[in-house]
Design an enzyme around this catalytic site. Structure first.
Site, mmCIF file in Angstrom:
data_model
loop_
_atom_site.group_PDB
_atom_site.id
_atom_site.type_symbol
_atom_site.label_atom_id
_atom_site.label_comp_id
_atom_site.label_asym_id
_atom_site.label_seq_id
_atom_site.Cartn_x
_atom_site.Cartn_y
_atom_site.Cartn_z
ATOM 1 N N HIS A 32 0.804 -1.233 0.000
ATOM 2 C CA HIS A 32 0.000 0.000 0.000
ATOM 3 C C HIS A 32 0.828 1.271 0.000
ATOM 4 C CE1 HIS A 32 0.981 -0.056 4.273
ATOM 5 N NE2 HIS A 32 0.653 1.211 4.298
HETATM 6 C C1 UD1 Z 1 -1.900 5.376 6.133
HETATM 7 C C2 UD1 Z 1 -0.565 5.788 6.747
HETATM 8 C C3 UD1 Z 1 0.422 4.641 6.611
HETATM 9 C C4 UD1 Z 1 -0.150 3.346 7.168
HETATM 10 C C5 UD1 Z 1 -1.471 3.064 6.471
HETATM 11 C C6 UD1 Z 1 -2.110 1.797 7.002
HETATM 12 C C7 UD1 Z 1 -0.042 8.176 6.588
HETATM 13 C C8 UD1 Z 1 0.836 9.161 5.928
HETATM 14 N N1 UD1 Z 1 0.005 6.934 6.065
HETATM 15 O O1 UD1 Z 1 -1.675 5.212 4.733
HETATM 16 O O2 UD1 Z 1 1.588 4.957 7.337
HETATM 17 O O3 UD1 Z 1 0.753 2.288 6.928
HETATM 18 O O4 UD1 Z 1 -2.351 4.171 6.718
HETATM 19 O O5 UD1 Z 1 -3.281 1.526 6.300
HETATM 20 O O6 UD1 Z 1 -0.724 8.514 7.529
HETATM 21 N N2 UD1 Z 1 -9.087 5.076 2.079
HETATM 22 C C9 UD1 Z 1 -10.326 4.497 2.041
HETATM 23 N N3 UD1 Z 1 -10.877 4.092 3.210
HETATM 24 C C10 UD1 Z 1 -10.263 4.263 4.411
HETATM 25 C C11 UD1 Z 1 -8.995 4.873 4.423
HETATM 26 C C12 UD1 Z 1 -8.411 5.267 3.265
HETATM 27 O O7 UD1 Z 1 -10.924 4.321 0.989
HETATM 28 O O8 UD1 Z 1 -10.849 3.881 5.441
HETATM 29 C C13 UD1 Z 1 -8.469 5.489 0.806
HETATM 30 C C14 UD1 Z 1 -8.637 6.964 0.567
HETATM 31 O O9 UD1 Z 1 -9.081 7.168 -0.721
HETATM 32 C C15 UD1 Z 1 -7.269 7.565 0.715
HETATM 33 C C16 UD1 Z 1 -6.341 6.366 0.495
HETATM 34 O O10 UD1 Z 1 -7.100 5.188 0.844
HETATM 35 O O11 UD1 Z 1 -7.015 8.574 -0.189
HETATM 36 C C17 UD1 Z 1 -5.140 6.446 1.377
HETATM 37 O O12 UD1 Z 1 -5.518 6.636 2.767
HETATM 38 P P1 UD1 Z 1 -4.615 7.518 3.755
HETATM 39 O O13 UD1 Z 1 -5.172 7.481 5.117
HETATM 40 O O14 UD1 Z 1 -4.348 8.844 3.163
HETATM 41 O O15 UD1 Z 1 -3.224 6.774 3.763
HETATM 42 P P2 UD1 Z 1 -2.890 5.236 3.720
HETATM 43 O O16 UD1 Z 1 -2.341 4.910 2.376
HETATM 44 O O17 UD1 Z 1 -4.018 4.402 4.238
#
Ligand code: UD1
Length: 394
Positions: A231
């Site tokens: 991821h």
């Molecule tokens: C975040 C953390 C990362 C951790 C990971 C675990 C930061 C910088 N990164 O990354 O260190 O390893 O979480 O999962 O904080 N999304 C959904 N549903 C959700 C959450 C996210 O659809 O419940 C999608 C959103 O479109 C979002 C993308 O996933 O844009 C990324 O989510 P985000 O929280 O920005 O970062 P992660 O890649 O999950």
């Protein structure tokens, strides 16, 4: 703008969370936001509630969820399986750019801290919610404790590395999982008095729940299998590289089954890629898994291929071979321990490492399972509770 979420409600507290208490003298507020935070906060909430000083000191705990992760499969199911009470407050910040997400947490958290006046705020790991909360506390003059302090990849292109560096500079109590983390902090000029080597709280959760995970292994799994998670932006946001990785994983499925629970960020990128491999018995792309189901799969995997930080640690504890698709790791103990190998952005190296693991007998591949990392013993959160109580004068 970041997506706004509704505040969820109020399942009754198991931890004496935020109950109105006219005599309360001490108030600890925990901030969590994203999936890897939940398994770290759960044992600390529990250990603080069970600490003998907790009753005497008439203290209370508040749990704030920033809402960084909001899908039920990324958040709610973890609260259930980890037996955590529902958050007292959900800031509902949702997704956005890094600046949007960090700023949204800061804006929403500040009034909560002003109103609730905690004596200490505990933040976890290295996600955007962690650094945002630490910044708000520092500006308000509220003491902050960082659980999982001192980890460094020395790669500032990783958003998490920026979060780690800043959070540690802002924290008053730094709880480290390994001795190398203490050294990193000292090299950055942090006062050694603030640093406490307590061990790994995520392993506390693993130790507690591993017996329960045993029942969650799907019966239809064909063994041996490789468990895959990817991821990190460096792997999934570059569609060309993601495609090459996917082709390699499909190829590997001719050697052993591949199970790939897909993170929402990765799912979005795979959708952009379009042509996905046809699902088959030997190559399974599935949705994100709950904690217990994922732990069961890790426990019985022939190998794990990942870019996660936490999974490098869990496989180390379980003695399962791990191939990390990154150029560096902030968890060097997993390499020196012998379970983890960095394969970087080198698919040939990945294939060779997979063959080597297949070639080894199960016994020798798991040779390290009997050696333990110091302080990864299921009691890290109790050590944190003792230090916190002492810090607060209980
Ligand atoms: C975040 C953390 C990362 C951790 C990971 C675990 C930061 C910088 N990164 O990354 O260190 O390893 O979480 O999962 O904080 N999304 C959904 N549903 C959700 C959450 C996210 O659809 O419940 C999608 C959103 O479109 C979002 C993308 O996933 O844009 C990324 O989510 P985000 O929280 O920005 O970062 P992660 O890649 O999950």
């Amino acid at each position: 703008m970041p997506r706004k979420r509704d505040n969820p409600s109020s399942r009754r507290s198991r931890y004496n969370l935020d109950l109105p208490c006219p005599f309360a003298r001490m108030h600890i507020l925990h901030v969590v936001g994203a999936r890897p935070n939940f398994m770290k906060a759960a044992p600390v909430l529990r250990a603080l509630a069970e600490h003998p000083g907790a009753h005497k000191a008439k203290f209370r705990q508040t749990l704030v969820h920033t809402g960084q992760h909001y899908d039920a499969g990324m958040s709610e199911v973890f609260f259930q399986q980890l037996e955590m009470s529902e958050p007292d407050c959900n800031l509902g910040v949702g997704s956005g750019t890094h600046a949007q997400q960090t700023a949204a947490v800061m804006l929403a958290l500040e009034p909560v801290l002003v109103e609730r006046k905690p004596d200490l705020v505990l933040v976890y790991g290295d996600v955007n919610s962690t650094v945002a909360a630490a910044l708000v506390c520092a500006k308000l003059g509220v003491r902050v404790g960082h659980v999982e302090a001192g980890l460094r990849s020395h790669d500032r292109s990783m958003p998490e590395e920026i979060n780690r560096l800043l959070t540690d500079q802002l924290s008053d109590l730094l709880f480290t999982p390994t001795a190398d983390a203490d050294e990193n902090l000292k090299l950055e000029g942090i006062d050694p008095v603030k640093i406490h080597l307590v061990g790994n709280v995520m392993i506390d959760t693993l130790v507690r729940l591993l017996p329960r995970a045993a029942e969650r292994l799907p019966a239809e799994i064909s063994r041996p299998y490789a468990l895959v998670t990817l991821h990190r932006p460096s792997n999934v946001d570059d569609l060309g590289w993601l495609h090459e990785l996917l082709v390699t994983l499909v190829d590997l499925s001719s050697r052993l089954s591949v199970i790939f629970p897909v993170h929402p960020r990765t799912r979005q990128r795979l959708d952009e890629l379009g042509s996905l491999p046809a699902p088959s018995e030997r190559f399974r792309l599935i949705g994100p898994l709950p904690y217990l189901e994922f732990l069961a799969l890790q426990r019985h995997a022939a190998m794990v291929i990942t870019d996660s930080g936490g999974i490098q640690e869990e496989t180390t504890f379980l003695g399962v071979p791990c191939l990390t698709v990154r150029e560096n790791t902030e968890r060097p103990i997993t390499i020196t321990h012998g379970t983890n190998q960095l394969v970087g952005r080198d698919l040939k190296r990945l294939r060779v490492a997979v063959e080597e693991i297949i070639g080894k007998s199960a016994a020798s591949a798991r040779a390290c399972s009997s050696c333990r990392v110091p302080f990864w013993d299921g009691h890290a959160a109790e050590r944190i509770a003792r230090i916190v109580m002492r810090d607060l004068g209980a």
